[in-house]
Design an enzyme around this catalytic site. Sequence first.
Site, PDB file in Angstrom:
ATOM      1  N   HIS A  88      -3.791  -5.310  -0.090  1.00 33.17           N
ATOM      2  CA  HIS A  88      -3.407  -5.831   1.229  1.00 33.17           C
ATOM      3  C   HIS A  88      -3.422  -7.358   1.242  1.00 33.17           C
ATOM      4  O   HIS A  88      -4.478  -7.968   1.460  1.00 33.17           O
ATOM      5  CB  HIS A  88      -4.359  -5.290   2.306  1.00 33.17           C
ATOM      6  CG  HIS A  88      -4.138  -3.860   2.644  1.00 33.17           C
ATOM      7  ND1 HIS A  88      -3.412  -3.454   3.737  1.00 33.17           N
ATOM      8  CD2 HIS A  88      -4.520  -2.730   2.011  1.00 33.17           C
ATOM      9  CE1 HIS A  88      -3.371  -2.135   3.778  1.00 33.17           C
ATOM     10  NE2 HIS A  88      -4.037  -1.666   2.741  1.00 33.17           N
ATOM     11  N   GLU A  93      -2.331  -9.266   3.492  1.00 38.57           N
ATOM     12  CA  GLU A  93      -2.645  -9.771   4.845  1.00 38.57           C
ATOM     13  C   GLU A  93      -4.149  -9.802   5.077  1.00 38.57           C
ATOM     14  O   GLU A  93      -4.634 -10.519   5.953  1.00 38.57           O
ATOM     15  CB  GLU A  93      -1.947  -8.932   5.911  1.00 38.57           C
ATOM     16  CG  GLU A  93      -2.632  -7.648   6.316  1.00 38.57           C
ATOM     17  CD  GLU A  93      -2.587  -6.559   5.262  1.00 38.57           C
ATOM     18  OE1 GLU A  93      -3.306  -5.557   5.412  1.00 38.57           O
ATOM     19  OE2 GLU A  93      -1.824  -6.701   4.283  1.00 38.57           O
ATOM     20  N   PHE A 115      -4.425   7.100  -3.291  1.00 39.74           N
ATOM     21  CA  PHE A 115      -3.355   7.517  -4.192  1.00 39.74           C
ATOM     22  C   PHE A 115      -2.867   6.292  -4.951  1.00 39.74           C
ATOM     23  O   PHE A 115      -3.051   5.159  -4.509  1.00 39.74           O
ATOM     24  CB  PHE A 115      -2.190   8.139  -3.411  1.00 39.74           C
ATOM     25  CG  PHE A 115      -2.525   9.459  -2.766  1.00 39.74           C
ATOM     26  CD1 PHE A 115      -2.169  10.652  -3.371  1.00 39.74           C
ATOM     27  CD2 PHE A 115      -3.197   9.510  -1.556  1.00 39.74           C
ATOM     28  CE1 PHE A 115      -2.477  11.871  -2.782  1.00 39.74           C
ATOM     29  CE2 PHE A 115      -3.518  10.716  -0.952  1.00 39.74           C
ATOM     30  CZ  PHE A 115      -3.155  11.900  -1.568  1.00 39.74           C
ATOM     31  N   CYS A 123       0.829  -1.202   0.000  1.00 43.00           N
ATOM     32  CA  CYS A 123       0.000   0.000   0.000  1.00 43.00           C
ATOM     33  C   CYS A 123       0.870   1.262   0.000  1.00 43.00           C
ATOM     34  O   CYS A 123       1.512   1.556  -1.003  1.00 43.00           O
ATOM     35  CB  CYS A 123      -0.977  -0.034   1.174  1.00 43.00           C
ATOM     36  SG  CYS A 123      -2.397   1.065   0.954  1.00 43.00           S
ATOM     37  N   LEU A 124       0.949   2.013   1.095  1.00 40.94           N
ATOM     38  CA  LEU A 124       1.815   3.192   1.121  1.00 40.94           C
ATOM     39  C   LEU A 124       3.262   2.785   0.874  1.00 40.94           C
ATOM     40  O   LEU A 124       4.012   3.494   0.182  1.00 40.94           O
ATOM     41  CB  LEU A 124       1.690   3.919   2.456  1.00 40.94           C
ATOM     42  CG  LEU A 124       2.531   5.190   2.608  1.00 40.94           C
ATOM     43  CD1 LEU A 124       2.127   6.251   1.601  1.00 40.94           C
ATOM     44  CD2 LEU A 124       2.427   5.745   4.019  1.00 40.94           C
TER      45      LEU A 124
END
Length: 377
Positions: free
Chosen positions: A345, A347, A302, A257-258
Amino acid sequence: MDATQLVPGFLLLEDGTLFHGRIRPGIGPTVAEVVFTTNMTGYQEVFTDPSYRGQIVVMTAPMIGNYGVNEEDPESSRPQVAGVVVRELSRAPSNWRATQDLESWLAESQVPLLEEVDTRRLTRHLRSGGVLLGVIGVGEAPSDEARAALEACPSMEGLDLASRVSTRQRYVWGDPNAPLHVVAYDFGIKRNILRLFAENGCRVTVVPSDTPADEVIAMKPDGVFLANGPGDPAAVDYAPGNIRRIAQERMPIFGICLGHQLLGLTFGARTVKMPFGHRGGNQPVKELETGRVLITSQNHGFAVEGDEDGIPGAPDLRVTHLNLNDHTVEGLRHAELPIFGVQYHPEAAPGPHDARPLFAEFLAAMRNNRRSGEPSS
């Protein structure tokens, strides 16, 4: 609190659209970016996910709270969301693990919960017009105070929220005698990521988001993990230099992600604010090498700029995954170094487990790194 004790409340969006509901009194106007998530379950994980910091979350499922909250499922130590909007709230949780009802749990952290809202209409509005800022407050109509707060609310663009949710102190998760050692940069890490590393024979040293690269290298990890997190990746301007320095050591790096977005920025890519973002547990992603489609859990506003043909400004990066709804970049990999990241994600807490094998891929890279004589624990 009994439903009869609720008072009229509202959600006012920055475009002037007003939604009515009911709310617990005593919580002042709350302003934030308003987003929706399509998860039907897992609301406690959503509300405690640091990636949702600075956002009012609209739940599209019509009833929320029917299994309460518990002490096992949170992804961080407290609710991270700025507010919650639901159609119907269950005040009688029925689950053997439940320790509290959802409303009381949110109220303890002063998180407003607006219920009896037409969330179908609200979701369609956000889906058509894009993400908007909003204010939740008490009353039949917004007060001057609420309108002023909304006007003063900053855009998510340019906000470094990662430094606000990151740990302030280094800590270790997992068996201290585990065979593999991972250093995880905390930009808003979820506990389920740490649980999965621990279950797969790793001990994890979690470090603050601005930890200098040389400190990480000195720990001699088998690999470095770049966590998920909230806000604008371009505002986390202290991270790419550290990532670049670690990459020079040819150490395996895995970003989610980020963390994926920061990998892109490190190697010359640009990130852009998306008009809608991806949130929920049913986002389809195509794995370009195999053509396989994964159903993934996502929460981001984003994206790394690029397409199937490549990433502008980052010739060393290859696109590995694309979103099938809007064709945005969902995965990237370095052409030569053991470095990769995904926008979704794996996880998945909550969400499907299609992408869990990515953790095994990172573990294999770390074992190969150890066998090749690179830094080890």
